[in-house]
Design a protein around this motif. Structure first.
Motif, PDB file in Angstrom:
ATOM      1  N   ALA A 142       0.837  -1.208   0.000  1.00  0.00           N
ATOM      2  CA  ALA A 142       0.000   0.000   0.000  1.00  0.00           C
ATOM      3  C   ALA A 142       0.870   1.255   0.000  1.00  0.00           C
ATOM      4  N   MET A 143       1.949   1.243   0.765  1.00  0.00           N
ATOM      5  CA  MET A 143       2.846   2.402   0.782  1.00  0.00           C
ATOM      6  C   MET A 143       3.500   2.584  -0.578  1.00  0.00           C
ATOM      7  N   ARG A 144       3.902   1.474  -1.195  1.00  0.00           N
ATOM      8  CA  ARG A 144       4.491   1.552  -2.536  1.00  0.00           C
ATOM      9  C   ARG A 144       3.482   2.124  -3.525  1.00  0.00           C
ATOM     10  N   ALA A 145       2.256   1.628  -3.480  1.00  0.00           N
ATOM     11  CA  ALA A 145       1.227   2.070  -4.424  1.00  0.00           C
ATOM     12  C   ALA A 145       0.941   3.563  -4.288  1.00  0.00           C
ATOM     13  N   HIS A 146       1.034   4.084  -3.059  1.00  0.00           N
ATOM     14  CA  HIS A 146       0.740   5.501  -2.823  1.00  0.00           C
ATOM     15  C   HIS A 146       2.000   6.345  -2.708  1.00  0.00           C
ATOM     16  N   ARG A 147       3.158   5.726  -2.933  1.00  0.00           N
ATOM     17  CA  ARG A 147       4.447   6.418  -2.857  1.00  0.00           C
ATOM     18  C   ARG A 147       4.537   7.239  -1.573  1.00  0.00           C
ATOM     19  N   SER A 148       4.303   6.545  -0.451  1.00  0.00           N
ATOM     20  CA  SER A 148       4.272   7.230   0.832  1.00  0.00           C
ATOM     21  C   SER A 148       4.825   6.331   1.923  1.00  0.00           C
ATOM     22  N   LEU A 149       4.931   6.900   3.096  1.00  0.00           N
ATOM     23  CA  LEU A 149       5.221   6.140   4.314  1.00  0.00           C
ATOM     24  C   LEU A 149       4.112   6.487   5.295  1.00  0.00           C
ATOM     25  N   ALA A 150       3.299   5.517   5.655  1.00  0.00           N
ATOM     26  CA  ALA A 150       2.176   5.781   6.549  1.00  0.00           C
ATOM     27  C   ALA A 150       1.806   4.507   7.298  1.00  0.00           C
ATOM     28  N   ASN A 207      13.852   7.261  -7.181  1.00  0.00           N
ATOM     29  CA  ASN A 207      14.834   6.186  -7.030  1.00  0.00           C
ATOM     30  C   ASN A 207      14.137   4.841  -6.937  1.00  0.00           C
ATOM     31  N   ARG A 208      14.843   3.801  -7.317  1.00  0.00           N
ATOM     32  CA  ARG A 208      14.340   2.458  -7.051  1.00  0.00           C
ATOM     33  C   ARG A 208      14.449   2.241  -5.548  1.00  0.00           C
ATOM     34  N   ALA A 209      13.368   1.781  -4.942  1.00  0.00           N
ATOM     35  CA  ALA A 209      13.310   1.725  -3.487  1.00  0.00           C
ATOM     36  C   ALA A 209      12.686   0.421  -3.013  1.00  0.00           C
ATOM     37  N   VAL A 210      12.924   0.128  -1.734  1.00  0.00           N
ATOM     38  CA  VAL A 210      12.330  -1.032  -1.086  1.00  0.00           C
ATOM     39  C   VAL A 210      11.610  -0.534   0.160  1.00  0.00           C
ATOM     40  N   TRP A 211      10.298  -0.790   0.225  1.00  0.00           N
ATOM     41  CA  TRP A 211       9.491  -0.448   1.403  1.00  0.00           C
ATOM     42  C   TRP A 211       9.478  -1.650   2.334  1.00  0.00           C
ATOM     43  N   PHE A 212       9.660  -1.400   3.618  1.00  0.00           N
ATOM     44  CA  PHE A 212       9.609  -2.449   4.630  1.00  0.00           C
ATOM     45  C   PHE A 212       8.576  -2.100   5.692  1.00  0.00           C
ATOM     46  N   THR A 213       7.916  -3.126   6.202  1.00  0.00           N
ATOM     47  CA  THR A 213       7.033  -3.009   7.349  1.00  0.00           C
ATOM     48  C   THR A 213       7.335  -4.183   8.268  1.00  0.00           C
ATOM     49  N   ALA A 214       7.461  -3.906   9.557  1.00  0.00           N
ATOM     50  CA  ALA A 214       7.558  -4.971  10.560  1.00  0.00           C
ATOM     51  C   ALA A 214       6.412  -4.750  11.547  1.00  0.00           C
ATOM     52  N   ASP A 215       5.545  -5.739  11.641  1.00  0.00           N
ATOM     53  CA  ASP A 215       4.444  -5.707  12.601  1.00  0.00           C
ATOM     54  C   ASP A 215       4.791  -6.652  13.748  1.00  0.00           C
ATOM     55  N   LEU A 216       4.653  -6.171  14.985  1.00  0.00           N
ATOM     56  CA  LEU A 216       4.964  -6.948  16.176  1.00  0.00           C
ATOM     57  C   LEU A 216       3.713  -7.057  17.032  1.00  0.00           C
ATOM     58  N   ALA A 217       3.526  -8.207  17.686  1.00  0.00           N
ATOM     59  CA  ALA A 217       2.317  -8.417  18.487  1.00  0.00           C
ATOM     60  C   ALA A 217       2.643  -9.064  19.818  1.00  0.00           C
ATOM     61  N   ALA A 218       1.821  -8.705  20.813  1.00  0.00           N
ATOM     62  CA  ALA A 218       1.916  -9.316  22.148  1.00  0.00           C
ATOM     63  C   ALA A 218       0.554  -9.841  22.540  1.00  0.00           C
TER      64      ALA A 218
END
Length: 169
Positions: A75-83, A158-169
């Motif tokens: 989703a961030m890639r598609a919208h060219r954003s960080l959210a 630029n060619r870019a790589v978006w990352f997301t890390a989701d953590l849960a407890a």
């Protein structure tokens, strides 16, 4: 061979070619997904190594969190954003908490310029660890599971790589 059977031969050959082509596309797609998954798993492994060095419990990789993280990166890639939320502004972590039966969720996001797959995991983890806010989430003692996702595209020219890390407890 009867004339009628010969007339069906090109149709059969065309159909078989289409089936073989579809199978090859699926095999190539699965290989690409596995390669992407291996980088995401390496991010999780690096985070676990850093947590272990600090005496914190390691995190179990959770497929549901991986799926959510891949989706968010896409989703961030598609919208060219960080959210952290949905493009509509609706909080997405509330819904995710219900799906994974978690009381607490944390998320870190980021993008880096494209580099070799070997360098991607090291690059994003290093960036997160230098940020006090990201560090606090990653080193949160309550978390028990993690899912990491990434997507490749273009960002800010630029060619870019978006990352997301989701953590849960």
């Amino acid at each position: 061979m009867p004339k009628q059977a010969l007339s069906r031969l090109p149709v059969f050959t065309t159909a078989m070619t289409a089936v073989v082509g579809a199978v090859l596309v699926l095999m190539i797609s699965a290989t690409a997904a596995q390669a992407a998954d291996s980088v995401s798993r390496e991010v999780a492994n690096r985070i676990n190594a850093l947590r272990a060095q600090r005496g914190l419990p390691t995190l179990r990789v959770d497929g549901r969190l991986e799926h959510a993280a891949r989706y968010q990166s896409g989703a961030m890639r598609a919208h060219r954003s960080l959210a952290h939320g949905w493009p509509s502004g609706r909080p997405r972590l509330t819904r995710l908490a219900g799906r994974v039966h978690a009381n607490t969720l944390g998320e870190v996001i980021g993008w880096i310029r494209y580099r070799s797959t070997r360098a991607q995991a090291a690059g994003i983890v290093s960036r997160w660890m230098r940020s006090p806010a990201h560090y606090a989430v990653i080193m949160g003692g309550n978390y028990r599971s993690i899912g990491v996702g990434r997507r490749i595209g273009r960002f800010r020219g630029n060619r870019a790589v978006w990352f997301t890390a989701d953590l849960a407890a």
